[in-house]
Write a protein that holds these residues in place. Structure first.
Motif, mmCIF file in Angstrom:
data_model
loop_
_atom_site.group_PDB
_atom_site.id
_atom_site.type_symbol
_atom_site.label_atom_id
_atom_site.label_comp_id
_atom_site.label_asym_id
_atom_site.label_seq_id
_atom_site.Cartn_x
_atom_site.Cartn_y
_atom_site.Cartn_z
ATOM 1 N N ASP A 22 0.817 -1.223 0.000
ATOM 2 C CA ASP A 22 0.000 0.000 0.000
ATOM 3 C C ASP A 22 0.842 1.262 0.000
ATOM 4 N N SER A 23 2.159 1.109 -0.106
ATOM 5 C CA SER A 23 3.053 2.238 -0.317
ATOM 6 C C SER A 23 4.318 1.688 -0.983
ATOM 7 N N PRO A 24 4.708 2.276 -2.131
ATOM 8 C CA PRO A 24 5.726 1.648 -2.981
ATOM 9 C C PRO A 24 7.050 1.298 -2.307
ATOM 10 N N SER A 116 -2.773 12.868 6.755
ATOM 11 C CA SER A 116 -1.458 12.407 6.282
ATOM 12 C C SER A 116 -0.558 13.619 6.050
ATOM 13 N N GLY A 117 0.719 13.335 5.895
ATOM 14 C CA GLY A 117 1.661 14.404 5.563
ATOM 15 C C GLY A 117 1.376 14.988 4.187
ATOM 16 N N THR A 118 0.936 14.116 3.281
ATOM 17 C CA THR A 118 0.588 14.592 1.930
ATOM 18 C C THR A 118 -0.507 15.644 1.989
ATOM 19 N N GLU A 119 -1.556 15.349 2.769
ATOM 20 C CA GLU A 119 -2.635 16.332 2.891
ATOM 21 C C GLU A 119 -2.135 17.613 3.548
ATOM 22 N N CYS A 143 13.803 16.528 -2.380
ATOM 23 C CA CYS A 143 12.894 16.587 -1.225
ATOM 24 C C CYS A 143 11.571 15.912 -1.599
ATOM 25 N N TYR A 144 10.988 15.251 -0.621
ATOM 26 C CA TYR A 144 9.703 14.583 -0.825
ATOM 27 C C TYR A 144 8.689 15.190 0.145
ATOM 28 N N HIS A 145 7.546 15.571 -0.409
ATOM 29 C CA HIS A 145 6.528 16.229 0.436
ATOM 30 C C HIS A 145 5.195 15.518 0.293
ATOM 31 N N GLY A 146 5.236 14.204 0.007
ATOM 32 C CA GLY A 146 3.997 13.478 -0.224
ATOM 33 C C GLY A 146 3.689 13.420 -1.708
ATOM 34 N N GLY A 156 11.983 12.950 -3.842
ATOM 35 C CA GLY A 156 12.854 11.927 -3.253
ATOM 36 C C GLY A 156 12.043 10.751 -2.741
ATOM 37 N N SER A 157 12.583 10.082 -1.701
ATOM 38 C CA SER A 157 11.915 8.949 -1.064
ATOM 39 C C SER A 157 11.572 7.875 -2.102
ATOM 40 N N GLY A 158 10.352 7.329 -2.000
ATOM 41 C CA GLY A 158 9.981 6.216 -2.868
ATOM 42 C C GLY A 158 10.028 6.571 -4.341
ATOM 43 N N GLY A 210 15.192 14.225 4.767
ATOM 44 C CA GLY A 210 15.196 12.810 5.187
ATOM 45 C C GLY A 210 14.956 11.904 3.988
ATOM 46 N N ASN A 211 14.497 12.516 2.871
ATOM 47 C CA ASN A 211 13.992 11.705 1.754
ATOM 48 C C ASN A 211 14.942 11.530 0.584
ATOM 49 N N MET A 212 16.206 11.844 0.826
ATOM 50 C CA MET A 212 17.270 11.431 -0.101
ATOM 51 C C MET A 212 18.295 10.662 0.711
ATOM 52 N N PHE A 238 8.093 25.114 6.166
ATOM 53 C CA PHE A 238 8.942 24.006 6.629
ATOM 54 C C PHE A 238 8.102 22.741 6.644
ATOM 55 N N ASP A 239 8.505 21.784 5.806
ATOM 56 C CA ASP A 239 7.842 20.482 5.854
ATOM 57 C C ASP A 239 8.527 19.674 6.959
ATOM 58 N N GLU A 240 7.908 19.696 8.141
ATOM 59 C CA GLU A 240 8.461 19.002 9.311
ATOM 60 C C GLU A 240 7.668 17.731 9.617
ATOM 61 N N VAL A 241 7.119 17.156 8.567
ATOM 62 C CA VAL A 241 6.406 15.881 8.748
ATOM 63 C C VAL A 241 7.334 14.863 9.395
ATOM 64 N N MET A 242 8.596 14.864 8.988
ATOM 65 C CA MET A 242 9.561 13.905 9.553
ATOM 66 C C MET A 242 10.320 14.521 10.745
ATOM 67 N N THR A 243 10.716 15.787 10.653
ATOM 68 C CA THR A 243 11.578 16.387 11.681
ATOM 69 C C THR A 243 10.787 16.930 12.870
ATOM 70 N N GLY A 266 3.288 15.607 10.744
ATOM 71 C CA GLY A 266 2.677 14.297 10.536
ATOM 72 C C GLY A 266 3.387 13.298 11.433
ATOM 73 N N LYS A 267 3.349 12.034 11.040
ATOM 74 C CA LYS A 267 4.121 10.975 11.716
ATOM 75 C C LYS A 267 3.966 11.012 13.245
ATOM 76 N N ILE A 268 4.943 11.605 13.969
ATOM 77 C CA ILE A 268 4.927 11.532 15.442
ATOM 78 C C ILE A 268 3.648 12.101 16.050
ATOM 79 N N PHE A 399 17.779 5.971 -0.205
ATOM 80 C CA PHE A 399 17.224 7.328 -0.182
ATOM 81 C C PHE A 399 16.131 7.479 0.879
ATOM 82 N N GLU A 400 16.413 6.917 2.059
ATOM 83 C CA GLU A 400 15.480 7.054 3.183
ATOM 84 C C GLU A 400 16.285 7.277 4.455
ATOM 85 N N ALA A 401 15.623 7.813 5.460
ATOM 86 C CA ALA A 401 16.253 8.018 6.770
ATOM 87 C C ALA A 401 15.970 6.835 7.684
HETATM 88 P P1 KE4 Z 1 2.496 10.803 4.203
HETATM 89 O O1 KE4 Z 1 1.475 11.263 3.178
HETATM 90 O O2 KE4 Z 1 3.269 9.567 3.745
HETATM 91 O O3 KE4 Z 1 1.924 10.661 5.601
HETATM 92 O O4 KE4 Z 1 3.575 11.974 4.353
HETATM 93 C C1 KE4 Z 1 4.224 12.462 3.202
HETATM 94 C C2 KE4 Z 1 5.524 13.117 3.617
HETATM 95 C C3 KE4 Z 1 5.609 14.495 3.617
HETATM 96 N N1 KE4 Z 1 6.741 15.127 3.989
HETATM 97 C C4 KE4 Z 1 7.837 14.425 4.393
HETATM 98 C C5 KE4 Z 1 9.070 15.161 4.800
HETATM 99 C C6 KE4 Z 1 7.804 13.003 4.423
HETATM 100 O O5 KE4 Z 1 8.903 12.322 4.823
HETATM 101 C C7 KE4 Z 1 6.631 12.336 4.029
HETATM 102 C C8 KE4 Z 1 6.529 10.820 3.994
HETATM 103 N N2 KE4 Z 1 7.734 10.101 4.256
HETATM 104 C C9 KE4 Z 1 7.817 8.788 3.645
HETATM 105 C C10 KE4 Z 1 9.160 8.181 4.044
HETATM 106 N N3 KE4 Z 1 10.265 8.937 3.612
HETATM 107 C C11 KE4 Z 1 6.673 7.917 4.018
HETATM 108 C C12 KE4 Z 1 6.890 6.448 3.728
HETATM 109 C C13 KE4 Z 1 6.135 6.002 2.501
HETATM 110 O O6 KE4 Z 1 6.026 6.762 1.512
HETATM 111 O O7 KE4 Z 1 5.663 4.842 2.538
#
Ligand code: KE4
Length: 431
Positions: A22-24, A116-119, A143-146, A156-158, A210-212, A238-243, A266-268, A399-401
């Motif tokens: 459900d996530s690549p 979610s962080g994407t939203e 950088c990955y922001h969802g 970045g990321s997936g 975190g996403n590279m 600041f996208d602090e979804v991870m930080t 997001g996340k925490i 490319f992940e933390a």
């Molecule tokens: P989600 O939509 O996955 O909750 O958050 C997106 C997002 C936004 N901003 C940052 C800085 C993020 O790191 C993320 C999501 N991180 C990835 C891992 N690097 C989620 C894991 C995945 O995609 O399965």
């Protein structure tokens, strides 16, 4: 170790779920092989369906700062769930979590919870565009922001892991409004402001990437972004979804002393349940419905059970901040990894901020996405599988933390280093 049950389950899953996941990034495409199906998690450990146990450094991609299934979060969920699972109406739980967040992140005067962080980043960018009445945004390569359309540009990321940093399905007309700069290169940002004066609504950045893999901001970078956005009257996001709540109670903005106009979280803050949030200065957030004309909504936003999990998590972080211990323990682990790699003459770069870290198989410092892409991803994949066989679960992509939790013990760090030494030695012998 045996993985037969994971393999059978993956075969079955692949008949029903796209790519069996459900996530690549979970599909192990970045490292090869079959993803592990996890049966349960507790503290710093995971158990897969074949009964193998792992020291976990993924922590569900960041949320598990207190380790898996901490009792105080489970109890909060149990209490909340007795009153129902979702009301689709205001509940006090949302205000409570908002107050905890605002107490720790003073740049947030008003907040909106999403799922979610994407939203969160979608909402923040739409608000910034509505507030400035400008269309263009600047993001940074890698950088990955969802997965919102306008952010799947040099992502970045997936997306990077799968080699699709510019995703298919994103209309070029949309992608053109997203300008791409180079992380740690203020000149690349200034050049875009010069080229598109008065047209840039916002700059969105992972303050610590975190996403590279983990990439640290150089001394002048974040303050420089702050100055540029102030001068150009663009919104600094600041996208602090991870930080957020990972690097400090106030996140990277506290650690580096730079105040953004908006923050995505997001996340925490969900304590392992689906929660995202965006927030910032009152005058910017007042453009969001129902106060203003920028629409954003969500059936399960502010869900009382998720709010309870998030509040229990943040309350414990405020009561017993684990950051000094996390920083010390993680730095110790990094020192060990660097020493081992040097002993076996394998070139690695270890990038770490607090309890976020990445071991790059590279012989030169990694300060931006281009340099990260030059890492030896083949060698990373070999290392990943050697560590899996030894019972250490790392992110399945260069490319992940990776993350250390507050419940990882010295015993686990010692085992991790012993197993990393054996793995790196095997890589040296195979070279
Ligand atoms: P989600 O939509 O996955 O909750 O958050 C997106 C997002 C936004 N901003 C940052 C800085 C993020 O790191 C993320 C999501 N991180 C990835 C891992 N690097 C989620 C894991 C995945 O995609 O399965």
């Amino acid at each position: 170790m045996k993985f037969a049950h994971s393999q059978n389950l993956f075969q079955e899953a692949s008949l029903h779920l796209v790519g069996g996941v459900d996530s690549p990034v979970r599909a192990f495409k970045g490292v090869g092989g079959t993803p592990l199906f996890i049966k349960r998690a507790k503290g710093a450990s995971l158990w897969d369906v074949d009964g193998n146990r792992y020291i976990d450094y993924v922590g569900s991609w960041g949320p598990m700062i207190w380790g898996h299934a901490p009792l105080f979060v489970l109890n909060a969920i149990r209490r909340a769930i007795r009153s129902g699972t979702s009301f689709g109406a205001p509940s006090e739980a949302e205000t409570q979590l908002a107050q905890w967040v605002k107490r720790c992140v003073p740049s947030i005067e008003k907040i909106r919870f999403v799922n979610s962080g994407t939203e969160a980043t979608m909402g923040a960018i739409r608000a910034a565009r509505g507030y400035t009445k400008r269309d263009k945004i600047i993001k940074f390569d890698g950088c990955y922001h969802g997965h919102a359309d306008h952010l799947l540009v040099k992502a970045g990321s997936g997306a990077q892991t799968l080699g699709t940093p510019d995703s298919a399905g994103v209309p070029s007309a949309l992608a053109q409004e997203t300008l791409v700069a180079t992380y740690n290169d203020l000149g690349s940002v200034a050049a875009l402001f010069q080229k598109f004066p008065g047209q840039i609504a916002a700059v969105i950045v992972e303050p610590v990437v975190g996403n590279m893999g983990v990439i640290l901001p150089q001394a002048n970078f974040l303050p420089g972004l702050r100055d540029l956005c102030t001068h150009e009257q663009s919104v600094l996001i600041f996208d602090e979804v991870m930080t957020g709540f990972r690097l400090a109670l106030g996140g990277a903005q506290e650690l580096y002393g730079v105040k953004p106009d908006m923050t995505c979280l997001g996340k925490i803050i969900g304590g392992g349940l689906p929660v995202g949030a965006y927030g910032g200065a009152q005058d910017i957030m007042s453009v969001v419905a129902p106060e203003g004309p920028v629409y954003q909504a969500g059936t399960l936003s502010g869900n009382p059970v998720a709010m309870a999990a998030g509040s229990a998590t943040l309350k414990e972080l405020i009561k017993s901040p684990p950051y000094a211990q996390l920083n010390e323990a993680s730095s110790e682990l990094m020192r060990g990894l660097r020493d081992i790699a040097a002993q076996v003459s394998i070139p690695v770069q270890v990038n770490q901020v607090g309890s976020m870290w990445t071991l790059f198989f590279a012989d030169r410092p990694i300060t931006n996405a281009g340099e990260a892409r030059r890492s030896d991803t083949k060698r990373f994949a070999q290392f990943f599988h050697l560590m899996i066989e030894a019972g250490v679960y790392l992110p399945p992509s260069q490319f992940e933390a990776a993350f250390v939790s507050a419940v990882h013990t010295t015993h686990e760090f010692e085992k991790t280093l012993q197993r990393a030494e054996a793995a790196l030695q095997k890589l040296r012998e195979a070279a």
